[in-house]
Enzyme design. Structure first.
Site, short mmCIF file in Angstrom:
data_model
loop_
_atom_site.label_atom_id
_atom_site.label_comp_id
_atom_site.label_asym_id
_atom_site.label_seq_id
_atom_site.Cartn_x
_atom_site.Cartn_y
_atom_site.Cartn_z
N GLY A 1 5.22 -9.49 -5.67
CA GLY A 1 5.53 -8.29 -6.45
C GLY A 1 6.60 -7.45 -5.76
O GLY A 1 6.40 -7.00 -4.63
N ASP B 1 5.70 1.15 -3.03
CA ASP B 1 4.97 2.28 -3.63
C ASP B 1 4.06 3.01 -2.65
O ASP B 1 3.34 3.93 -3.05
CB ASP B 1 4.14 1.79 -4.81
CG ASP B 1 3.04 0.82 -4.39
OD1 ASP B 1 3.17 0.24 -3.29
OD2 ASP B 1 2.08 0.65 -5.15
N LYS B 2 4.09 2.62 -1.36
CA LYS B 2 3.22 3.26 -0.36
C LYS B 2 1.76 3.23 -0.79
O LYS B 2 0.99 4.18 -0.58
CB LYS B 2 3.64 4.71 -0.12
CG LYS B 2 5.12 4.90 0.15
CD LYS B 2 5.58 4.15 1.37
CE LYS B 2 7.07 4.38 1.63
NZ LYS B 2 7.57 3.56 2.74
N ARG C 1 0.39 3.46 -3.70
CA ARG C 1 -0.05 4.41 -4.75
C ARG C 1 -0.75 3.70 -5.90
O ARG C 1 -1.68 4.24 -6.49
CB ARG C 1 1.16 5.19 -5.30
CG ARG C 1 1.78 6.17 -4.35
CD ARG C 1 2.67 7.15 -5.10
NE ARG C 1 3.66 6.48 -5.93
CZ ARG C 1 4.85 6.09 -5.50
NH1 ARG C 1 5.19 6.26 -4.24
NH2 ARG C 1 5.70 5.52 -6.33
N LEU D 1 1.52 -5.78 3.20
CA LEU D 1 2.78 -5.97 3.88
C LEU D 1 3.94 -5.71 2.93
O LEU D 1 3.77 -5.68 1.71
CB LEU D 1 2.88 -7.41 4.42
CG LEU D 1 1.75 -7.86 5.35
CD1 LEU D 1 1.89 -9.35 5.65
CD2 LEU D 1 1.74 -7.04 6.63
#
Length: 367
Positions: free
Chosen positions: A220, A224-225, A227, A260
């Protein structure tokens, strides 16, 4: 009578444009200066924006305007370092660097990789810029593969990501042995190929203990950290695609989530193809900061076995283990330092901008 005359004379001596300075100051107040760059606050592009937002726009413009100068300085620095290294190599003090692998010499295997870039709407500009950097590193890692490379494809390559690539990594258009498609992978692959898809996600309960030939693994493409939980997993399930995660838990007891970056997943998979050893691949790719508080399961099990031996034998084994560990750390030091620097690459631009800002402010103060 004389006082009245003096007053009238004084009034007449006042210039007729006495009121215009205020009007002129209003006009001049629209012109501002930021880091030596003049701009008109009434410009339509600044309407409705805060001061910080305007400064960000101007800072980006200054960054682009000074880009030729920075590039020139970088080229000169690179030439100096290259000349210094060549001199040391001629003196026999340094070993010549190995030749860089080229895309035309890649050996493409039977395992596929798809970077799913369909998540642009979930990311802000800074995260999209990070994704662009990670895609470049993924391609570079695939080119550098020692034994065989993946059949690599980018899908859902939309306009926001294309603009990022064109602006910051224009050489992507010359990449070889990679397929870039605007369409989604479900619209590109055949029905037979779809049966062999595996979506890699840390949220999956299945584990990919090895990479199978004939399979195509999807990563993917999102920064997005954390989220959006289960985003890739839910997408794969809705499309009827199998999911799996890398076997990190079989080798490392992570202190944090087993999430990761896109390029780290890609680099681990490339390393596994080179050595067929997950533990070695994890050690060489996962950043030191993630491994610092983590525990390698095999090492922990080995220490339990050693505890049953007599003291003298245990000390000898510990010394051997320490020396081999030191050797491993020495061999992988450059890679880990490289990863640490890469993880900070997102903030380099801002830091360089701050340097430019400070230099400009000093110049303006001196002037």
């Amino acid at each position: 009578m004389s006082d009245t005359t003096d007053n009238n004379t004084a009034k007449e001596s006042i210039p007729s444009n006495t009121a215009t300075p205020n009007e002129g100051s209003k006009e001049k107040s629209n012109i501002r200066v930021f880091l030596g760059k003049q701009y008109d606050i009434t410009e339509p592009r600044f309407q409705g924006l805060s001061k910080n937002a305007i400064k960000k726009i101007l800072k980006d413009e200054i960054w682009e305007e000074t880009k030729p100068t920075r590039n020139k300085e970088k080229r000169e620095k690179y030439k100096r370092r290259r000349a210094e290294r060549r001199e040391l190599e001629n003196q026999g003090l340094l070993e010549p660097l190995p030749k860089r692998p080229k895309a035309k010499n890649m050996t493409i295997g039977e395992i596929g990789i798809i970077l799913d870039c369909s998540f642009s709407d979930y990311m802000i500009d800074k995260e999209l810029s990070s994704l662009r950097q990670q895609i470049v590193r993924c391609y570079s890692a695939n080119v550098r593969a020692q034994k065989q490379s993946f059949k690599m494809m980018l899908t859902s390559f939309d306009e926001p990501l294309k603009k990022q690539m064109d602006a910051k990594a224009p050489s992507w258009q010359n990449w070889k042995n990679i397929e870039v498609r605007n369409e989604a992978y479900m619209d590109v692959l055949s029905d037979e190929e779809k049966k062999n898809l595996v979506y890699l996600t840390a949220d999956s309960k299945e584990v990919a203990h090895e990479l199978e030939e004939g399979k195509t693994y999807i990563i993917g493409g999102i920064v997005d950290k954390n989220r959006y939980k289960n985003l890739c997993y839910d997408k794969a399930k809705s499309q009827g695609i199998k999911t799996a995660q890398l076997p990190i838990g079989d080798y490392i007891r992570m202190a944090s989530r087993k999430v990761l970056t896109v390029n780290q997943v890609m680099e681990i998979m490339v390393k596994w193809l080179d050595c067929r050893d997950w533990e070695q691949a994890f050690k060489e790719v996962i950043p030191e900061r993630k491994l610092k508080e983590s525990t390698f399961i095999h090492q922990q099990n080995g220490s339990n076995v050693n505890s049953d031996d007599d003291d003298e034998e245990e000390e000898e084994e510990e010394e051997t283990e320490d020396s081999s560990k030191g050797k491993t750390e020495t061999e992988t030091l450059d890679e880990r330092e490289k990863d640490t620097l890469e993880d900070k690459s997102e903030s380099r631009k801002d830091k360089e901008k701050e340097v430019i800002t400070a230099n400009s402010e000093n110049k303006s103060e001196n002037s």
